[in-house]
Design a protein around this motif. Structure first.
Motif, PDB file in Angstrom:
ATOM      1  N   UNK A 110       0.807  -1.223   0.000  1.00  0.00           N
ATOM      2  CA  UNK A 110       0.000   0.000   0.000  1.00  0.00           C
ATOM      3  C   UNK A 110       0.840   1.274   0.000  1.00  0.00           C
ATOM      4  N   UNK A 111       1.814   1.349  -0.847  1.00  0.00           N
ATOM      5  CA  UNK A 111       2.599   2.571  -0.982  1.00  0.00           C
ATOM      6  C   UNK A 111       1.851   3.586  -1.842  1.00  0.00           C
ATOM      7  N   UNK A 112       1.952   4.850  -1.431  1.00  0.00           N
ATOM      8  CA  UNK A 112       1.419   5.952  -2.230  1.00  0.00           C
ATOM      9  C   UNK A 112       2.481   7.046  -2.287  1.00  0.00           C
ATOM     10  N   UNK A 113       2.414   7.887  -3.292  1.00  0.00           N
ATOM     11  CA  UNK A 113       3.389   8.967  -3.405  1.00  0.00           C
ATOM     12  C   UNK A 113       3.020  10.084  -2.425  1.00  0.00           C
ATOM     13  N   UNK A 114       4.004  10.484  -1.602  1.00  0.00           N
ATOM     14  CA  UNK A 114       3.752  11.511  -0.594  1.00  0.00           C
ATOM     15  C   UNK A 114       5.026  11.860   0.146  1.00  0.00           C
ATOM     16  N   UNK A 140      21.505   5.661  -2.452  1.00  0.00           N
ATOM     17  CA  UNK A 140      20.735   4.706  -1.655  1.00  0.00           C
ATOM     18  C   UNK A 140      19.506   5.352  -1.001  1.00  0.00           C
ATOM     19  N   UNK A 141      19.147   6.536  -1.442  1.00  0.00           N
ATOM     20  CA  UNK A 141      17.994   7.221  -0.864  1.00  0.00           C
ATOM     21  C   UNK A 141      16.696   6.632  -1.410  1.00  0.00           C
ATOM     22  N   UNK A 142      15.658   6.696  -0.584  1.00  0.00           N
ATOM     23  CA  UNK A 142      14.342   6.219  -1.014  1.00  0.00           C
ATOM     24  C   UNK A 142      13.555   7.278  -1.774  1.00  0.00           C
ATOM     25  N   UNK A 165       5.502   6.132  -0.154  1.00  0.00           N
ATOM     26  CA  UNK A 165       5.434   5.968   1.292  1.00  0.00           C
ATOM     27  C   UNK A 165       4.419   4.881   1.676  1.00  0.00           C
ATOM     28  N   UNK A 166       4.696   4.117   2.739  1.00  0.00           N
ATOM     29  CA  UNK A 166       5.925   4.140   3.545  1.00  0.00           C
ATOM     30  C   UNK A 166       7.107   3.559   2.764  1.00  0.00           C
ATOM     31  N   UNK A 309       0.740   1.064  -4.906  1.00  0.00           N
ATOM     32  CA  UNK A 309       1.535  -0.063  -5.385  1.00  0.00           C
ATOM     33  C   UNK A 309       1.983  -0.930  -4.211  1.00  0.00           C
ATOM     34  N   UNK A 310       2.274  -2.163  -4.522  1.00  0.00           N
ATOM     35  CA  UNK A 310       2.913  -3.086  -3.579  1.00  0.00           C
ATOM     36  C   UNK A 310       4.316  -3.347  -4.106  1.00  0.00           C
ATOM     37  N   UNK A 311       5.334  -2.976  -3.321  1.00  0.00           N
ATOM     38  CA  UNK A 311       6.726  -3.133  -3.724  1.00  0.00           C
ATOM     39  C   UNK A 311       7.273  -4.441  -3.157  1.00  0.00           C
TER      40      UNK A 311
END
Length: 388
Positions: A110-114, A140-142, A165-166, A309-311
C-alpha cells in the motif's frame, strides 16, 4: 674480413647430401625403437583413438525452453493466508535460457506517493532541519529530501523525503526463506540441438520417453539420468550447497547440458549429460553483497482513483541452462593430415639418436668420422679428396 669471406664462401659453394650409416649398437638401437614406439603410441592412442583425429568436428547450436511447476501456501500477519503458484514466483514469465524462481522477499504494501520519514541510516538520522539538505537524493535514498527533520518513531528522527510511502525497510531478510517449500518445485528443461555441418538434430526428450513417464519421472544421476525434469532442491544439493541457505539471499545455479556425439555411430548413442554448479560461488572471506535479488512493483488504484503499489524485493535462484558440446564424423582430409603429421614426428627419433651418438657417447668422434665425409672439387683445384 677474411674469416667472413670464408664463411660466406662455404655457405654459397658447399652442398651437403644425407649419408646413411648403420650403427650396430644395442644401446642406440633400443633407444631409437623406444622413441619410435612412444611417438606411435602418441599418434595412435592420443591423436586417433582419444582425440578422434580422423573426424571432422562441429560445435553445437542450441535452443532451450524451461517450464516450472509447483504450488505452496503461506500464512503471515502481513499477507494473511495465500496460495503461491507459477504465476507468482516465476519472474519474469519467460527468459532466454534461464528461469528465476523467487524463494524469499521483503514486501512493502500500500505505498502511495507523498512525504514520509526516511529509513534510519548514517546520513539520514537528524536532530534538526539543519541536518537535512533539501533536494538531495543519494544513491541509496528512497526519495528526494525535503529539508525537514521529522519523527520516525518515539525516540528517533530522520530526514523527510518525497517518495513512495511508507518507504521500504529491507534491513531484516526473512529467515527461514519465505517460500522455503520451493525446494520441491520442479523444472522441465526442453533442449533442441543442431550440428549444421552434418545436418544432425536431436532433443533431450529422447524418442523412448513417453508422456506417462514424463509425468512421473524426476532426474537422478543413477536411476533416471535422461529425465528432463529436475527438482530444485536436488539441483542445488548436487552442486554441493544447501537449498535453504541459498534460498534466503538468492543465488545463480547453472544446469549444464553436454552433447558430445560420435556420428560414426548410431544416432541413439548421442545422449545429453547433465551436471550442476553454482555460478556465484560465495567466498566466506569476501562476503560483500551476496546472493541475487531485484525489485518489482504491482500497481493498482483505489475507488477514488489514487494510485497505489505493492513493492516487492525478490530474492531467489536464477537457473541458467548452459548447453555445450561437439560432434565428430569421419573425413578423409583430417585423417590424412594427422597421418602425415605422425610420419613426420617419427623423424624426431632419428634426430634425437644422432644428437646422443655424435655428442654424448664415448665413441662420438669415431661415429662422426663415419657419419660425415668431405669431398673437395678437383675442377677448382682445391685439393685432394679426403675422408674424415
Amino acid at each position: 674480413m677474411t674469416g667472413c669471406c670464408t664463411v660466406l664462401g662455404a655457405f654459397l659453394f658447399e652442398y651437403d647430401t644425407p649419408r646413411i650409416v648403420l650403427i650396430r649398437s644395442r644401446k642406440v638401437g633400443l633407444m631409437n625403437r623406444t622413441v619410435q614406439l612412444l611417438i606411435l603410441a602418441y599418434v595412435i592412442g592420443w591423436v586417433f583413438v582419444w582425440e578422434k583425429g580422423y573426424q571432422e568436428t562441429d560445435s553445437v547450436v542450441s535452443s532451450v525452453t524451461v517450464k516450472a511447476k509447483g504450488v505452496t501456501m503461506t500464512n503471515t500477519s502481513k499477507l494473511g493466508f495465500r496460495i503461491w503458484d507459477v504465476a507468482d514466483y516465476v519472474i519474469p514469465a519467460q527468459e532466454e535460457n534461464s528461469v528465476f524462481i523467487m524463494t524469499n522477499m521483503v514486501i512493502t504494501m500500500n505505498q502511495t506517493q507523498g512525504l514520509c520519514p526516511e529509513i534510519p541510516g548514517k546520513t539520514t538520522v537528524c536532530e534538526t532541519d539543519a541536518n537535512c539538505t533539501a533536494g538531495s537524493a543519494g544513491t541509496h535514498s528512497s526519495g528526494v529530501a525535503t529539508g525537514r527533520c521529522v519523527s520516525f518513531n518515539g525516540t528517533l528522527k530522520t530526514c523527510e523525503v518525497a517518495a513512495w510511502c511508507p518507504v521500504e525497510d529491507d534491513t531484516e531478510v526473512p529467515k527461514p526463506a519465505f517460500l522455503k517449500a520451493a525446494e520441491n518445485f520442479t523444472l522441465l528443461v526442453k533442449n533442441n540441438i543442431w550440428y549444421p555441418k552434418f545436418n544432425f538434430s536431436k532433443r533431450n526428450i529422447l524418442p523412448n520417453i513417453t508422456t506417462a513417464y514424463l509425468k512421473t519421472c524426476i532426474y537422478d544421476a543413477k536411476t533416471d539420468p535422461f529425465c528432463p525434469i529436475f527438482r530444485l532442491g536436488k539441483i542445488v544439493e548436487s552442486a554441493g550447497h544447501s537449498f535453504q541457505d541459498i534460498a534466503i539471499e538468492g543465488g545463480i545455479m547453472g544446469i549444464q547440458i553436454k552433447w558430445n556425439c560420435n556420428l560414426d555411430r548410431a544416432a541413439s548413442f548421442c545422449l545429453p549429460r547433465y551436471s550442476f554448479r553454482r555460478l556465484d560461488t560465495r567466498d566466506l572471506a569476501h562476503n560483500v553483497s551476496p546472493g541475487y535479488n531485484f525489485r518489482f512493483a504491482k500497481y493498482y488504484s483505489d475507488l477514488n482513483g489514487a494510485e497505489h503499489r505493492t513493492l516487492i524485493k525478490a530474492y531467489g535462484i536464477r537457473f541458467d541452462i548452459i548447453v555445450f558440446g561437439k560432434a565428430g564424423k569421419f573425413d578423409i582430409i583430417p585423417t590424412m593430415i594427422n597421418i602425415g603429421s605422425g610420419l613426420a614426428l617419427l623423424g624426431v627419433a632419428t634426430v634425437l639418436c644422432d644428437v646422443i651418438v655424435l655428442y654424448c657417447m664415448k665413441k662420438r668422434y669415431y661415429y662422426r668420422e663415419k657419419k660425415y665425409k668431405y669431398v673437395e672439387d678437383y675442377e677448382q683445384g682445391l685439393g685432394n679428396q679426403m675422408d674424415q
